[in-house]
Design an enzyme around this catalytic site. Structure first.
Site, PDB file in Angstrom:
ATOM      1  N   HIS A 167       0.704  -1.161   0.005  1.00  0.00           N
ATOM      2  CA  HIS A 167      -0.013  -0.074   0.073  1.00  0.00           C
ATOM      3  C   HIS A 167       0.894   1.184   0.030  1.00  0.00           C
ATOM      4  CE1 HIS A 167       0.793   0.848   4.069  1.00  0.00           C
ATOM      5  NE2 HIS A 167       0.827  -0.251   4.347  1.00  0.00           N
TER       6      HIS A 167
ATOM      7  N   GLU B 184      -2.314  -7.465   7.495  1.00  0.00           N
ATOM      8  CA  GLU B 184      -1.136  -7.354   8.185  1.00  0.00           C
ATOM      9  C   GLU B 184      -1.055  -8.058   9.356  1.00  0.00           C
ATOM     10  OE1 GLU B 184       2.117  -6.836   8.201  1.00  0.00           O
ATOM     11  OE2 GLU B 184       2.508  -4.881   7.860  1.00  0.00           O
TER      12      GLU B 184
END
Length: 314
Positions: free
Chosen positions: A61, A173
């Site tokens: 990201h 994550e």
């Protein structure tokens, strides 16, 4: 940069994933070349059937507000103010530049599926990079992102003529402790990102994130390997995955141990914000069932075809 990934044998898997389970892995079967007197091929080279391979474009990201605050003070990652962190204005600029790259390189038109971690910063990065142009009201296709989603100043993003986008929990994550890694409700995401498919996310609220327990690296790596196994069962041959630094680093370090150290580094070194790295995923254990589409069986029409080398052996 294209690198080859293959599956390690027998690895325990974290409970987060609700993905379809590939069949039990058998020990990898090497297809490495063997040097002959006439060819100086290195033993480390690999030869694999094309239909057992996929091209995966891995993306971390773009810059999120948590990256900025964490750079100043690591303790900021514990702040509830960073819950489900969104992209910064600089992060959106990074997305714009990556979008230009994937269009100029032709990647954008080749991708058949975009897989994205269901957190705000990855959703924003995915639709900003691989989504359509500005959304126009009245078009018979829902937008990938509504205008202003996630504290952004961005217009709505169209899903018209773009590949499917699917959210998958398994590429999140590290779980736990850091509020920036806790996701919002799927109800909220569906409101902000109408054209993204959230059907593989089984719970509306985030049941995997725990405030006192941070997921261990080895468990994240195991979860990542299972995610890669799932990718190998998909019918699509060229897939983009938009995910996170820790997920990429620990997952990819499970691969490349049979390669030159420089090649392993190409595969598994840390990703920068909004970096894209292309790899080839090789299904050595027949997790997928795609038939070869470029192979041709020959012997049409049928006739005698005894090879001369076999004839010499008789």
């Amino acid at each position: 940069m294209n690198s080859t990934l293959s599956f390690p044998h027998s690895i325990s898997i974290s409970s987060i994933s609700h993905l379809p389970s590939p069949r039990t892995l058998s020990p990898p079967r090497c297809c490495n070349s063997i040097p002959s007197q006439d060819m100086e091929a290195k033993p480390s080279q690999g030869l694999y059937p094309l239909h057992r391979c996929k091209t995966i474009h891995l993306v971390r990201h773009a810059q999120g507000v948590h990256n900025v605050e964490g750079e100043k003070n690591h303790d900021a990652y514990l702040s509830e103010d960073l819950f489900d962190a969104h992209l910064t204005p600089l992060g959106w600029q990074q997305v714009d530049n990556l979008r230009k790259h994937v269009k100029a390189s032709g990647i954008s038109n080749r991708i058949e599926l975009v897989v994205v971690s269901p957190l705000l910063r990855t959703l924003q990065t995915a639709v900003g990079t691989f989504g359509g142009e500005g959304y126009i009201d009245g078009v018979d296709a829902p937008p990938l992102m509504k205008a202003g989603a996630g504290d952004s100043d961005r217009p709505a993003i169209s899903s018209l003529n773009r590949p499917p986008f699917i959210a998958v929990e398994s590429c999140r994550e590290h779980l736990g402790v850091h509020p920036c890694d806790r996701r919002n409700s799927i109800t909220k995401y569906r409101e902000l990102f109408p054209a993204i498919d959230f059907s593989l996310v089984q719970t509306d609220e985030d049941v995997f994130w725990k405030p006192e327990v941070r997921e261990e690296d080895k468990d994240l790596a195991a979860r990542g390997v299972k995610f890669m196994n799932w990718l190998s069962t998909r019918k699509e041959k060229e897939i983009a995955v938009v995910t996170h630094s820790g997920f990429l680093y620990h997952t990819l370090n499970s691969f490349g141990n049979d390669c030159d150290p420089a090649v392993k580094s190409e595969i598994s070194s840390h990703f920068a914000n909004c970096e894209l790295r292309s790899v080839v995923l090789v299904d050595k254990c027949m997790n997928g069932s795609d038939p070869p589409v470029t192979n041709y069986p020959g012997k049409i029409p049928s006739g005698e075809d005894l090879p001369s080398d076999i004839a010499d052996e008789k």
